[in-house]
Design a protein around this motif. Structure first.
Motif, PDB file in Angstrom:
ATOM      1  N   GLY A  96       0.788  -1.235   0.000  1.00 52.36           N
ATOM      2  CA  GLY A  96       0.000   0.000   0.000  1.00 52.36           C
ATOM      3  C   GLY A  96       0.818   1.283   0.000  1.00 52.36           C
ATOM      4  O   GLY A  96       0.418   2.278  -0.611  1.00 52.36           O
ATOM      5  N   CYS A 143      -0.658   1.973  -8.695  1.00 51.67           N
ATOM      6  CA  CYS A 143      -2.098   1.747  -8.550  1.00 51.67           C
ATOM      7  C   CYS A 143      -2.461   0.826  -7.380  1.00 51.67           C
ATOM      8  O   CYS A 143      -3.640   0.482  -7.219  1.00 51.67           O
ATOM      9  CB  CYS A 143      -2.660   1.172  -9.843  1.00 51.67           C
ATOM     10  SG  CYS A 143      -2.360   2.240 -11.243  1.00 51.67           S
ATOM     11  N   LYS A 150      -3.860  -0.723  -4.293  1.00 51.83           N
ATOM     12  CA  LYS A 150      -4.915  -0.275  -3.365  1.00 51.83           C
ATOM     13  C   LYS A 150      -5.051  -1.313  -2.262  1.00 51.83           C
ATOM     14  O   LYS A 150      -5.126  -2.506  -2.541  1.00 51.83           O
ATOM     15  CB  LYS A 150      -6.238  -0.134  -4.111  1.00 51.83           C
ATOM     16  CG  LYS A 150      -6.292   1.102  -4.973  1.00 51.83           C
ATOM     17  CD  LYS A 150      -7.682   1.704  -5.015  1.00 51.83           C
ATOM     18  CE  LYS A 150      -7.672   3.099  -5.607  1.00 51.83           C
ATOM     19  NZ  LYS A 150      -7.102   3.159  -6.958  1.00 51.83           N
ATOM     20  N   THR A 151      -5.107  -0.830  -1.029  1.00 55.61           N
ATOM     21  CA  THR A 151      -5.206  -1.774   0.089  1.00 55.61           C
ATOM     22  C   THR A 151      -6.673  -2.023   0.454  1.00 55.61           C
ATOM     23  O   THR A 151      -7.551  -1.269   0.044  1.00 55.61           O
ATOM     24  CB  THR A 151      -4.454  -1.243   1.314  1.00 55.61           C
ATOM     25  OG1 THR A 151      -4.905   0.081   1.561  1.00 55.61           O
ATOM     26  CG2 THR A 151      -2.963  -1.250   1.091  1.00 55.61           C
TER      27      THR A 151
END
Ligand SMILES: [Zn+2]
Ligand SMILES: [Zn+2]
Length: 338
Positions: free
Chosen positions: A197, A333, A335-336
Motif C-alpha cells: 500500500g 495503482c 490499493k489496500t
C-alpha cells in the motif's frame, strides 16, 4: 584540520546510519554486511561489555531500551527526522537565504525551496500514515487474489502469530506484529512497514528528499560563490594564528568559509552527501521495481541460493515480473483493503 575531521566523520556516519536503517541486515552485498555489523555484531559485543560493566541487571535494562527503539513501534526516528530536517531548513532559511537574491541565485528560490521542503514533509507524513496493507481475516481472501503462489518463495502457509493464511508475497513483521501484503522491509524512519500500500510513498519519500538535498547543495554552492565574490576572498591574504601569511589555496578558502559560516557550511555539505546517498538508494529501489521484486524477496532468494537443498527454487524465474511499465503501474495503482 580538527574541525574538518569532525565534519567528515559526522556527515559520513549520519549517511551510513541513514542508509543502513533502510537496508535489511539479512541480505548480501556491502550495505547488508555493514548493516549486520551495526545491528547484530555490535549489539552482541556491547551486551558482553555492558554485562561486565553494569552486571546482568543493568545490562538487561540497556538492551531493553535498545531493543525498544529498534524493535518496537515508536516515534523516536520520526522525531529525529523532523528535528534534523526542520533544523537543516531553519539554518538554510536564516543563514543561506540571507544572501538571496544575488547575481547567481534569484529570490524565487526562497519560495521554491520552501515549497519543496514542505512537499517533502507532506510526502514523509503520507509514507508514515498510508497503510502498507495489513492482512486481516476480513481482507485475507482479497489479498490472496492479487498474487499467485510461485511455489518457490511462496507456498500457502499459515502465519502462526496472526492465525491467517499468508497471501503470496506477504510477510509477518516482528516489529509491528502484523502480516503485511507485498512486504518490503520495516522502516524505522517512517515507524511502519513498507509494503504493497505505501511503497509508492516510500519511493516518493526517497526521491523527493534526494532531489531536495541536491537542490539545496546546488543553491548552497552558488551562494558560496556569491560570498567568495562579495567578501573578495580570492584576493584576501590569510594569516595563521602565529601571524604568518598562509599561501592562498582552495583549501584555505574552504577552511575560512567553514569557520565563518559553520552551521550553514555543515548543512550544505550534508545536503550534498545525503543527496548522493539517497539518489543511490532510490536507484536501488527503482531496480527492484524494474525486476518486480522486494528487498525481502531478494534476501529470501539469496538465502535459498546458498542452500544446496533449495538452490533449484532460487533459480526459478520471478513470475511477478510483468515488464517495467506494468511493474510501475502495479506500484502506483496499489490499493489496500480494509
Ligand atoms: Zn502474521
Ligand atoms: Zn513493520
Amino acid at each position: 584540520m580538527e574541525f574538518w575531521g569532525f565534519l567528515i566523520y559526522t556527515v559520513i556516519s549520519v549517511s551510513i546510519l541513514f542508509i543502513l536503517l533502510c537496508v535489511s541486515p539479512h541480505g548480501t552485498g556491502p550495505f547488508a554486511w555493514l548493516s549486520r555489523q551495526i545491528f547484530i555484531t555490535l549489539p552482541a559485543i556491547t551486551e558482553k561489555i555492558s554485562i561486565k560493566l553494569f552486571g546482568p541487571m543493568g545490562s538487561s535494562k540497556i538492551s531493553y531500551y535498545f531493543l525498544y527503539i529498534f524493535n518496537k513501534p515508536n516515534p523516536s526516528f520520526q522525531i529525529v527526522y523532523l528535528l534534523l530536517s526542520l533544523g537543516g531548513f531553519t539554518i538554510y532559511f536564516f543563514k543561506g537565504f540571507a544572501f538571496v537574491p544575488n547575481r547567481y541565485v534569484p529570490s524565487i528560490h526562497i519560495y521554491t525551496g520552501t515549497a519543496f521542503y514542505m512537499l517533502c514533509v507532506t510526502i514523509f507524513y503520507l509514507a508514515c500514515t498510508v497503510s502498507p496493507g495489513k492482512i486481516r481475516p476480513q481482507n485475507e481472501e482479497k489479498y490472496k487474489k492479487i498474487f499467485p503462489y510461485d511455489e518457490a518463495l511462496y507456498r500457502e502457509v499459515k502465519c502462526s502469530t496472526c492465525d491467517l493464511v499468508k497471501p503470496a508475497r506477504s510477510k509477518h513483521c516482528s516489529v509491528c506484529n502484523i502480516c503485511v501484503a507485498k512486504f518490503d522491509h520495516h522502516c524505522i524512519w517512517i515507524n511502519q512497514c513498507v509494503g504493497y500500500g505505501n511503497y509508492k510513498w516510500f519511493l516518493a519519500f526517497i526521491l523527493s528528499h534526494s532531489l531536495l538535498c541536491m537542490y539545496g547543495a546546488q543553491i548552497g554552492l552558488l551562494i558560496f560563490v556569491h560570498i567568495i565574490e562579495k567578501e573578495r576572498i580570492m584576493t584576501t591574504r590569510f594569516f595563521d594564528y602565529l601571524g604568518n601569511e598562509v599561501e592562498w589555496s582552495w583549501m584555505t578558502v574552504i577552511q575560512y568559509l567553514l569557520q565563518r559560516y559553520p552551521s550553514w557550511f555543515f548543512v550544505v555539505t550534508l545536503c550534498f552527501i545525503m543527496g548522493l546517498t539517497l539518489t543511490g538508494f532510490f536507484f536501488y529501489h527503482l531496480y527492484l521495481v524494474y525486476e518486480n521484486t522486494t528487498s525481502n524477496e531478494r534476501a529470501k532468494r539469496l538465502d535459498l541460493a546458498e542452500s544446496p537443498k533449495y538452490k533449484h527454487l532460487a533459480e526459478k524465474p520471478n513470475i511477478y515480473n510483468k515488464g517495467f511499465f506494468k511493474n510501475i503501474e502495479e506500484v502506483i495503482c496499489a490499493k489496500t483493503f480494509k
